[in-house]
Design an enzyme around this catalytic site. Structure first.
Site, PDB file in Angstrom:
ATOM      1  N   HIS A  16      -4.324 107.648 -19.861  1.00 46.78           N
ATOM      2  CA  HIS A  16      -2.908 107.392 -20.157  1.00 46.78           C
ATOM      3  C   HIS A  16      -2.421 108.487 -21.092  1.00 46.78           C
ATOM      4  O   HIS A  16      -2.483 108.358 -22.320  1.00 46.78           O
ATOM      5  CB  HIS A  16      -2.762 106.007 -20.802  1.00 46.78           C
ATOM      6  CG  HIS A  16      -1.352 105.573 -21.035  1.00 46.78           C
ATOM      7  ND1 HIS A  16      -0.973 104.237 -21.085  1.00 46.78           N
ATOM      8  CD2 HIS A  16      -0.214 106.269 -21.241  1.00 46.78           C
ATOM      9  CE1 HIS A  16       0.327 104.147 -21.321  1.00 46.78           C
ATOM     10  NE2 HIS A  16       0.818 105.382 -21.427  1.00 46.78           N
ATOM     11  N   HIS A  18       0.879 111.471 -21.025  1.00 44.28           N
ATOM     12  CA  HIS A  18       2.024 112.108 -20.368  1.00 44.28           C
ATOM     13  C   HIS A  18       2.006 113.584 -20.709  1.00 44.28           C
ATOM     14  O   HIS A  18       2.041 113.941 -21.890  1.00 44.28           O
ATOM     15  CB  HIS A  18       3.328 111.476 -20.854  1.00 44.28           C
ATOM     16  CG  HIS A  18       3.414 110.008 -20.595  1.00 44.28           C
ATOM     17  ND1 HIS A  18       4.018 109.480 -19.485  1.00 44.28           N
ATOM     18  CD2 HIS A  18       2.950 108.944 -21.313  1.00 44.28           C
ATOM     19  CE1 HIS A  18       3.939 108.156 -19.522  1.00 44.28           C
ATOM     20  NE2 HIS A  18       3.281 107.805 -20.626  1.00 44.28           N
ATOM     21  N   HIS A 196       3.325 101.154 -16.290  1.00 46.55           N
ATOM     22  CA  HIS A 196       3.513 100.710 -17.667  1.00 46.55           C
ATOM     23  C   HIS A 196       4.087  99.290 -17.627  1.00 46.55           C
ATOM     24  O   HIS A 196       5.091  99.026 -16.951  1.00 46.55           O
ATOM     25  CB  HIS A 196       4.510 101.610 -18.388  1.00 46.55           C
ATOM     26  CG  HIS A 196       3.972 102.965 -18.754  1.00 46.55           C
ATOM     27  ND1 HIS A 196       3.297 103.759 -17.871  1.00 46.55           N
ATOM     28  CD2 HIS A 196       4.039 103.657 -19.925  1.00 46.55           C
ATOM     29  CE1 HIS A 196       2.961 104.893 -18.489  1.00 46.55           C
ATOM     30  NE2 HIS A 196       3.402 104.858 -19.732  1.00 46.55           N
ATOM     31  N   GLU A 199       4.250  96.553 -22.879  1.00 45.24           N
ATOM     32  CA  GLU A 199       4.282  97.304 -24.138  1.00 45.24           C
ATOM     33  C   GLU A 199       5.400  96.698 -24.976  1.00 45.24           C
ATOM     34  O   GLU A 199       5.168  95.898 -25.866  1.00 45.24           O
ATOM     35  CB  GLU A 199       4.521  98.786 -23.872  1.00 45.24           C
ATOM     36  CG  GLU A 199       4.634  99.626 -25.136  1.00 45.24           C
ATOM     37  CD  GLU A 199       5.144 101.047 -24.875  1.00 45.24           C
ATOM     38  OE1 GLU A 199       5.050 101.866 -25.804  1.00 45.24           O
ATOM     39  OE2 GLU A 199       5.647 101.327 -23.765  1.00 45.24           O
ATOM     40  N   ASP A 277      -1.438 108.633 -25.027  1.00 47.13           N
ATOM     41  CA  ASP A 277      -0.054 108.443 -24.591  1.00 47.13           C
ATOM     42  C   ASP A 277       0.770 109.732 -24.709  1.00 47.13           C
ATOM     43  O   ASP A 277       0.818 110.528 -23.772  1.00 47.13           O
ATOM     44  CB  ASP A 277       0.577 107.304 -25.382  1.00 47.13           C
ATOM     45  CG  ASP A 277       1.817 106.706 -24.702  1.00 47.13           C
ATOM     46  OD1 ASP A 277       2.177 107.162 -23.604  1.00 47.13           O
ATOM     47  OD2 ASP A 277       2.410 105.785 -25.277  1.00 47.13           O
ATOM     48  N   ASP A 278       1.416 109.933 -25.845  1.00 49.80           N
ATOM     49  CA  ASP A 278       2.232 111.136 -26.107  1.00 49.80           C
ATOM     50  C   ASP A 278       1.772 111.730 -27.437  1.00 49.80           C
ATOM     51  O   ASP A 278       2.447 111.603 -28.463  1.00 49.80           O
ATOM     52  CB  ASP A 278       3.719 110.775 -26.154  1.00 49.80           C
ATOM     53  CG  ASP A 278       4.210 110.189 -24.845  1.00 49.80           C
ATOM     54  OD1 ASP A 278       4.470 110.964 -23.923  1.00 49.80           O
ATOM     55  OD2 ASP A 278       4.309 108.947 -24.759  1.00 49.80           O
TER      56      ASP A 278
END
Length: 334
Positions: A16, A18, A196, A199, A277-278
């Site tokens: 996961h 991006h 997703h 969340e 994630d980011d």
């Protein structure tokens, strides 16, 4: 041996992440300069000060603004290569990368430009460092179903480079059911699906991702714990959750990492994994997520080994490749 030492030593998969979310401010300014694109920040420090998010949308506003400097194939190559350098530093030997073509095609950047730059970097990372990867094309859920169908059509000439489809962006008010028909068409074309859900959105969104989108993984999924029936299903089906601890902290999904539910889910048999994630925006790549989570939840050596094995178990790798990684994890003693 410390848990931190073990984290650094073990091979890991990241499921996961991006690629647009790995865009460090230094590279952002460099690409903006060579492309002649102005950005609304005076310097790198000003960018980092802006990373004080109060929810998912406040992060996305900056995320999409930063992506505007990406215009050419070399930009996407540089962005992806920089992420693979981080993978090498963190002993990430396999990664399954999300990319958001609509973020770029809406600005007039051709689909081909985006995927060719990413693919060139992926092939180079495999050849130079032995890091395997898969590429997952995500639909932006705040956009229309029609836009998602258009993106799926644009992807057809590049199917050999795309290993799955996903769903990301602002969750609230954009349930998975909005994209049921797009996912059905993509699955019919042979793309495995992830999404997703759970969340900021409620457990009902996880149910929809499972039953309507027929996903093979849930990205995030931390709110699943609010629904005991859902939890029992996730355990029975060994449905992976790609959990992102520092993201959850930064976006106020949890108020403190010591209150994160990953350990509870792990102990009751949910197939949870740790991811970044980011990471350029949320304060840490994969090892940092592991280390801060281990400290906050007092994870032990066995927990870390299980989480690393889970990362491969939940991946798109074949069973032989997974077995090889399990053996490596068992064989490392530091």
């Amino acid at each position: 041996m410390t848990v931190h030492t073990l984290i650094r030593a073990l091979p890991k998969a990241e499921l996961h992440v991006h690629i647009e979310g790995t865009f460090e401010p230094e590279l952002m300014f460099a690409i903006a300069g060579r492309n002649g694109v102005s950005i609304p920040y005076a310097d790198v420090d000003a960018v980092r000060r802006a990373y004080d998010f109060h929810n998912l949308q406040s992060f996305l506003d900056i995320y999409y603004a930063a992506a505007a400097v990406l215009l050419h194939e070399q930009d996407f190559y540089d962005l992806t290569t920089a992420y693979f350098v981080r993978c090498r530093e963190d002993n990430v030997v396999h990664t399954e990368i999300f990319f958001d073509p609509q973020t770029h095609t809406a600005r007039g950047v051709p689909f081909e430009t985006v995927i060719n730059g990413i693919t060139r970097a992926r092939l180079e990372a495999q050849e130079k460092w032995g890091i395997s990867s898969r590429l997952i094309m995500c639909f932006l859920r705040h956009l229309s179903e029609e836009s998602a169908f258009e993106t799926l059509a644009q992807a057809q000439p590049f199917r050999r480079h795309i290993d799955g489809i996903g769903l990301d962006s602002g969750e609230l008010g954009n349930p998975p059911s909005k994209f049921e028909r797009v996912f059905a068409q993509a699955r019919a074309q042979g793309f495995p699906a992830v999404a997703h859900a759970g969340e900021e959105g409620p457990p009902e969104y996880v149910w929809e991702a499972l039953d309507l989108l027929k996903v093979v993984r849930i990205d995030h999924g931390v709110r699943s714990e609010e629904d005991e029936t859902l939890m029992q299903r996730l355990i029975a089906e060994q449905m992976p959750l790609t959990v992102c601890p520092l993201s959850n902290l930064k976006l106020k999904v949890v108020s403190d990492l010591s209150r994160h539910n990953l350990r509870r889910m792990l102990e009751c048999g949910v197939l949870v994994t740790v991811n970044s994630d980011d990471p350029a925006y949320f304060g840490g790549y994969l090892n940092q997520n592991f280390i801060e989570l281990a400290d906050a939840l007092d994870l032990n050596e066995a927990d870390i080994r299980t989480l690393c094995k889970n990362s491969f178990k939940a991946s798109f790798l074949n069973e032989e490749e997974k077995a090889k990684r399990y053996a490596e994890i068992d064989g490392i003693h530091v």
